[in-house]
Design an enzyme around this catalytic site. Structure first.
Site, PDB file in Angstrom:
ATOM      1  N   GLY A   1       5.811  13.572  -6.956  1.00 13.38           N
ATOM      2  CA  GLY A   1       4.966  14.506  -7.690  1.00 13.38           C
ATOM      3  C   GLY A   1       4.135  15.363  -6.751  1.00 13.38           C
ATOM      4  N   ALA A   2       3.466  14.716  -5.812  1.00 14.81           N
ATOM      5  CA  ALA A   2       2.598  15.441  -4.897  1.00 14.81           C
ATOM      6  C   ALA A   2       2.157  14.513  -3.777  1.00 14.81           C
ATOM      7  CB  ALA A   2       1.367  15.964  -5.626  1.00 14.81           C
ATOM      8  N   MET A   3       1.584  15.108  -2.718  1.00 19.58           N
ATOM      9  CA  MET A   3       1.241  14.321  -1.526  1.00 19.58           C
ATOM     10  C   MET A   3      -0.090  14.773  -0.940  1.00 19.58           C
ATOM     11  SD  MET A   3       2.058  12.002   0.618  1.00 19.58           S
ATOM     12  CE  MET A   3       0.998  11.596   2.012  1.00 19.58           C
ATOM     13  N   GLU A   4      -0.904  13.780  -0.565  1.00 19.91           N
ATOM     14  CA  GLU A   4      -2.317  13.989  -0.229  1.00 19.91           C
ATOM     15  C   GLU A   4      -2.592  14.344   1.225  1.00 19.91           C
ATOM     16  OE1 GLU A   4      -0.894  10.955  -1.030  1.00 19.91           O
ATOM     17  OE2 GLU A   4      -1.782   9.334   0.145  1.00 19.91           O
ATOM     18  N   ASN A   5      -1.644  14.925   1.973  1.00 18.87           N
ATOM     19  CA  ASN A   5      -1.865  15.256   3.376  1.00 18.87           C
ATOM     20  C   ASN A   5      -3.256  15.855   3.600  1.00 18.87           C
ATOM     21  OD1 ASN A   5       1.102  14.956   3.681  1.00 18.87           O
ATOM     22  ND2 ASN A   5       1.084  16.830   2.467  1.00 18.87           N
TER      23      ASN A   5
ATOM     24  N   HIS B   1      -5.734  13.225  -8.628  1.00 17.68           N
ATOM     25  CA  HIS B   1      -5.235  12.076  -7.860  1.00 17.68           C
ATOM     26  C   HIS B   1      -5.152  12.405  -6.367  1.00 17.68           C
ATOM     27  CE1 HIS B   1      -2.683   8.412  -7.298  1.00 17.68           C
ATOM     28  NE2 HIS B   1      -2.166   9.154  -6.325  1.00 17.68           N
ATOM     29  N   GLU B   2      -4.461  13.481  -6.037  1.00 16.66           N
ATOM     30  CA  GLU B   2      -4.278  13.796  -4.610  1.00 16.66           C
ATOM     31  C   GLU B   2      -5.610  14.149  -3.963  1.00 16.66           C
ATOM     32  OE1 GLU B   2      -1.577  12.731  -3.750  1.00 16.66           O
ATOM     33  OE2 GLU B   2      -0.433  12.900  -5.605  1.00 16.66           O
TER      34      GLU B   2
ATOM     35  N   HIS C   1      -7.582  11.051  -3.102  1.00 11.22           N
ATOM     36  CA  HIS C   1      -7.102  10.339  -1.911  1.00 11.22           C
ATOM     37  C   HIS C   1      -7.876  10.748  -0.662  1.00 11.22           C
ATOM     38  CE1 HIS C   1      -3.770   7.779  -2.971  1.00 11.22           C
ATOM     39  NE2 HIS C   1      -2.975   8.736  -3.404  1.00 11.22           N
TER      40      HIS C   1
ATOM     41  N   GLU D   1      -3.265   3.474  -3.582  1.00 16.79           N
ATOM     42  CA  GLU D   1      -2.635   4.012  -4.798  1.00 16.79           C
ATOM     43  C   GLU D   1      -3.234   3.417  -6.073  1.00 16.79           C
ATOM     44  OE1 GLU D   1      -1.163   6.639  -4.771  1.00 16.79           O
ATOM     45  OE2 GLU D   1      -0.339   6.859  -2.751  1.00 16.79           O
TER      46      GLU D   1
HETATM   47  N1  BES Z   1       1.008   9.270  -1.811  1.00 14.43           N
HETATM   48  C1  BES Z   1       1.727   9.609  -2.983  1.00 14.43           C
HETATM   49  C2  BES Z   1       2.956  10.413  -2.723  1.00 14.43           C
HETATM   50  C3  BES Z   1       4.105   9.624  -2.208  1.00 14.43           C
HETATM   51  C4  BES Z   1       4.675   8.682  -2.994  1.00 14.43           C
HETATM   52  C5  BES Z   1       4.645   9.830  -1.004  1.00 14.43           C
HETATM   53  C6  BES Z   1       5.769   7.965  -2.532  1.00 14.43           C
HETATM   54  C7  BES Z   1       5.703   9.120  -0.537  1.00 14.43           C
HETATM   55  C8  BES Z   1       6.295   8.190  -1.299  1.00 14.43           C
HETATM   56  C9  BES Z   1       0.870  10.414  -3.954  1.00 14.43           C
HETATM   57  O1  BES Z   1      -0.485  10.240  -3.810  1.00 14.43           O
HETATM   58  C10 BES Z   1       1.226   9.947  -5.321  1.00 14.43           C
HETATM   59  O2  BES Z   1       0.943   8.830  -5.626  1.00 14.43           O
HETATM   60  N2  BES Z   1       1.866  10.777  -6.114  1.00 14.43           N
HETATM   61  C11 BES Z   1       2.342  10.431  -7.412  1.00 14.43           C
HETATM   62  C12 BES Z   1       1.562  11.111  -8.500  1.00 14.43           C
HETATM   63  C13 BES Z   1       0.300  10.408  -8.841  1.00 14.43           C
HETATM   64  C14 BES Z   1      -0.489  11.183  -9.875  1.00 14.43           C
HETATM   65  C15 BES Z   1       0.502   9.002  -9.336  1.00 14.43           C
HETATM   66  C16 BES Z   1       3.777  10.907  -7.464  1.00 14.43           C
HETATM   67  O3  BES Z   1       4.159  11.669  -6.591  1.00 14.43           O
HETATM   68  O4  BES Z   1       4.492  10.487  -8.355  1.00 14.43           O
HETATM   69 ZN    ZN Z   2      -1.258   8.515  -4.643  1.00 16.52          ZN
END
Ligand code: BES
Ligand code: ZN
Length: 882
Positions: free
Chosen positions: A282-286, A318-319, A322, A341
């Site tokens: 979905g997205a990433m918190e870099n 969410h991001e 983080h 998480e």
């Molecule tokens: N850190 C994760 C993204 C991620 C997940 C990177 C798995 C690598 C492997 C991010 O913060 C995250 O949890 N994203 C979720 C959405 C969130 C609202 C639960 C996602 O991408 O599904």
């Molecule tokens: Zn996350």
């Protein structure tokens, strides 16, 4: 430069050890954790960017770590990289060894400068991990272990480093150059240009990010609680700018909320969000440069539904959250994933609840937990929120680590109370700022800060499986006696369990007045316990696990009239929802098992209809909540209530109940629809609620009176001025064999063919439909010119929707299973992470009736027999076969 791959031991015994050290063990275990022997205080990266060839020069300052067992060897992880040059303290060296994909160097002193050059081909990167090309731009995804696909580095979350990055490339192709932190310089050089970035906050390499491409930004600013001004940008491709307003507003709301509710302030002068269309997650918190799937950025009323709007707000929150829970305090190792998480999911849930309807948000979160996490916890892939071992960490970004992780922290908050919990989180942020911490550190901080004893509660981190809580209430004299028992079912590798503290909110209602004396919190922390409540002349009605205070399965025979009572009167909205769910679940489970005679069936259906009618006509309810109370339990949840599920029968009985309710309540449903139709489009709660009940009414109508439903749905489709109404209507039409179906599906495609996110909806709603020929539809869509295995959103749109469609996926001839197995085999070499996520639906075979079970098992075995499987898919398939 020609590199001789040599195990250059140079007579150095430690180096010899390293060279023969076996390949990275296939199973990583939590108890084997060792701190890294070297610190990397500073990292310098220089990227010469190109779509098919990017040159990376990395400079690492490394210093011995006094807190680790000394080693002269430093292991730099790589994945598919070839070093084109290696230097130590500026001198070229051949004295390194390759161990599998990793590069090993022997260092004689206390501190050194390591220089490594590599070349990578981003356009060939279909895994979308590391540096890859998407739509002509370059971007990165490094969590969990993608940085090792960019350069050799200790790719583990406990190695924190400050990054200085220079990037250069053709101006015309990559007009925008972004990285973490602040931009410290930029310049031009003919057709090429460069930028330099510095991130002052030490971070693990999984938080590194770089973006280069032709992007434009919506810009804004935010003034933090201490008065610092932060520049905000949401970067997208040219035509998408008008659809970024909601994302920007969500970002500002997130920043304010984290200050107000958790006391957390942003810590850089710049915060960038970039939307990319090819993204595994979905997205990433870099740090300072969040990268988002376009799905969680772009919205306008014409193309995004109300749930898209809500999801964007939630994911942006969410991001952003983080930045403290994940970035300022990161994880010591990947077993601690729930530290960031689980906690951040709780934070985004509380944020969304504050921005909208708290009870509706709670119900949605519980629905996700029950639909995704409960099945995981009762199947072959069950694991604790802090796992003990893994082969491929990507497989552990699960509903258990995320959603159950959030529930576990929420229970601590419930037991402590909001204020004390805040003292606990303050202490956590203060104690561990700048560190790579553990779940244990978190629990200890909450314990110390909030003043709780969490000794036994820690078992929630170690034990898998959803606890079952037995509940009975007796009445004797004027005492109501509550008896509670708990059992935690066996899960793979954990045959025996210890009792866990389970906080249960409850209320005892007086039947005559419909009132109770106040909510109580009891904590069940043994196998069984008894609680007495006096002053009840008559037996009260029990409402338990209010607001879903514990992620457990309540086992209790409740008389139907009590459920009807609670569905109409409970002052806890979640408990009211639960009573409606229990009414329907109780009936469906009994009728599927063939336990009900004709009279009993009729009596139960009449009670359900009566309760539903009260919900439809209750003027005190808002439509968002009404919609929740009117929703039927999902098939996944129903299957979970049975030892062996027959998906065909569950589906048939569930549809029959829907049809029965649709027919009995037709006048009430149509009145509701007509009233909702009067509400003009807006994004406020009233209008969202109106849209929600309209589509629900269509769904009930579709089950009871297909012709009428087709007419209504076509009408709603044609006059829709927003995507929620249009998609809702089309979803219902897609399930009907009506003339309106084909025309509207075609219209939808023609209207939105240039918008990838809406075309995704078009694929999804056909794969998710109730139409009897879904399997054939999906096969045809697989060959549609717009279908591609290279884009995860498109793959999920078609196949995740299909795998979650019980009637289609569980087709009795096994064709659904075959389709998913074929997909996994074809996708695995292209995008292993995405492929592996399709295995769990097949892994449910032990809980399905024998005929289908054998077919599911066969599909898994066929995947397992493939000559070359990724580590991701291999792990999921072997665990699923058990
Ligand atoms: N850190 C994760 C993204 C991620 C997940 C990177 C798995 C690598 C492997 C991010 O913060 C995250 O949890 N994203 C979720 C959405 C969130 C609202 C639960 C996602 O991408 O599904
Ligand atoms: Zn996350």
């Amino acid at each position: 430069m020609d590199i001789v791959r040599t195990a250059a031991t140079d007579g150095n015994p430690e180096m010899a050890d390293a060279a023969v050290e076996p390949k990275a063990p296939s199973e990583i275990r939590r108890e084997d954790y060792q701190p890294f022997a070297w610190l990397v205080p500073e990292t310098r990266l220089d990227f010469e960017l190109g779509l098919d060839c990017t040159r990376v020069r990395a400079g690492l300052t490394v210093v011995r770590n006094d807190k680790a067992a000394p080693s002269r060897t430093i292991r730099l992880n790589g994945d598919g990289l070839v070093p084109t040059s290696v230097t130590v303290d500026g001198e070229p060296t051949q004295a390194f060894a390759m161990d599998g994909d990793d590069l090993l160097l022997t260092l004689s002193g206390e501190a050194h400068e390591i220089g490594i050059e590599t070349e990578i081909d981003p356009s060939a990167n279909t895994q979308l991990m590391g540096l890859y090309a998407s739509n002509g731009m370059l971007c990165t995804q490094c969590e969990a272990e993608g940085f090792r696909r960019i350069t050799f580095f200790p790719d583990r979350p406990d190695v924190l480093s400050t990054y200085t990055v220079r990037m250069s490339g053709p101006k015309a192709q990559f007009p925008v150059l972004l990285c973490n932190g602040n931009r410290t310089g930029a310049g031009e050089d003919g057709d090429s240009h460069w930028a330099e970035w510095h991130d002052p906050w030490p971070k693990p390499c999984y938080l590194f990010a770089l973006v280069a491409g032709d992007l434009i930004a919506r810009s804004d600013s935010f003034t933090t609680m201490s008065g610092r001004e932060v520049e905000l940008n949401v970067w997208v491709r040219e035509g998408d700018l008008e659809r970024t307003e909601h994302a920007m507003e969500s970002l500002k709301r997130s920043m304010r909320w984290d200050e107000e509710v958790f006391g957390r302030e942003y810590d850089l002068d710049l915060f960038n969000i970039v939307a990319v269309s090819d993204f595994n997650m979905g997205a990433m918190e870099n740090k300072g440069l969040n990268i988002f799937n376009t799905k969680y950025v772009l919205a306008d009323p014409e193309t995004a539904t109300d749930s898209d709007y809500d999801a964007i707000e939630g994911v942006i929150g969410h991001e952003y959250f983080h930045n403290w829970s994940g970035n300022r305090i990161t994880c010591r190792d990947w077993f601690q994933l729930s530290l960031k998480e689980g906690f951040t999911v709780l934070r985004d849930q509380l944020f969304s609840a504050d921005m909208g309807s708290e009870p509706v948000k709670r119900i949605e979160d519980v629905r996700v937990l029950r639909g995704a996490q409960f099945p995981e916890d009762s199947g072959p892939l069950a694991h604790p929120i802090r796992p003990d071992s893994y082969r491929e960490i990507s497989n552990f970004y699960t509903a258990t680590v995320y959603n159950k992780g959030a529930e576990v922290i929420r229970m601590m908050r419930t037991m402590a109370g909001e204020e004390a919990f805040r003292k606990g989180t303050d202490l956590y942020f203060e104690r561990h700022d700048g560190e790579a911490a553990t779940c244990e550190d978190f629990v200890t901080s909450i314990e110390d800060g909030a003043g709780l004893d969490l000794t036994r509660f820690r078992r929630w981190y170690a034990q898998a499986g959803t606890p079952k809580v037995g509940v009975s209430l007796d009445h004797d004299g004027d005492v109501a006696r509550l008896r509670l028992t708990q059992t935690v079912p066996p899960t793979p590798g954990q045959p025996e369990k210890e009792p866990m503290p389970i906080p249960l909110k409850l209320a005892l209602f007086d039947r005559a007045s419909g009132k109770h004396r106040g909510e109580e919190l009891v904590v069940l922390d043994e196998d069984s316990a008894e609680f007495a409540f006096d002053g009840f002349a008559e037996k009260p009605v029990l409402s338990i696990n209010r607001s879903f205070s514990a992620p457990v399965q309540i086992e209790r025979a409740v008389p139907r009239e009590e459920l009807v009572f609670l569905a109409a009167r409970d002052d806890d909205p979640f408990a009211r929802y639960e009573a409606m769910q229990d009414l329907m679940t109780g009936y469906l489970v009994a009728t599927v098992s063939g336990d009900l005679g004709a009279n009993e069936r009729e009596a139960a259906r009449a009670d359900i209809a009566q309760a539903m009618q009260a919900v439809i006509e209750d003027e005190a309810l808002d439509d968002l909540m009404r919609g929740e109370l009117m929703s039927m339990p999902s098939q996944a949840y129903l299957a979970e209530q049975m030892l062996l599920a027959d998906p065909g029968r569950i589906h048939a009985e569930r549809e029959a109940l829907k049809a029965d309710l649709g027919a009995r309540l037709a006048p009430q449903l149509h009145t509701l629809y007509d009233r909702a139709q009067e509400v003009a489009f807006s994004l406020d709660a009233e209008a969202k609620g109106a849209r929600k009940v309209k589509t629900l009414v269509l769904a009930y109508a579709a089950a009871s009176d297909a012709e009428k439903a087709a007419e209504l749905a076509a009408y709603q489709y044609d006059r829709a001025d927003n995507m929620t109404d249009r998609q809702g209507a089309l979803m219902v039409l897609a399930g009907l064999d009506s003339g309106a179906r084909t025309g509207r599906l075609l219209d939808f495609y023609e209207r939105y063919r240039d918008n990838a996110l809406v075309v995704d909806k078009w694929f999804s709603l056909q794969a998710a439909s109730l139409h009897p020929q879904v399997v054939d539809h999906v096969k045809a869509l697989r060959d549609h010119p717009d279908f591609t295995l290279r884009n995860p959103n498109r793959v999920r749109a078609l196949y995740m929707a299909f795998a979650a469609n019980p009637a289609a996926f569980h087709a009795a001839d096994g064709e659904g299973y075959r389709l998913i197995a074929d997909l996994i085999l074809e996708l695995d070499p292209i995008n292993a992470q995405t492929a592996a996520r399709f295995v769990p639906p097949l892994g449910r075979w032990r809980r399905i009736e024998p005929g289908r079970s054998a077919l599911m098992h066969r599909a898994l075995e066929r995947i397992a027999a493939a000559p070359k499987l990724s580590r991701d898919t291999f792990e999921q398939v072997t665990r699923s076969l058990g």
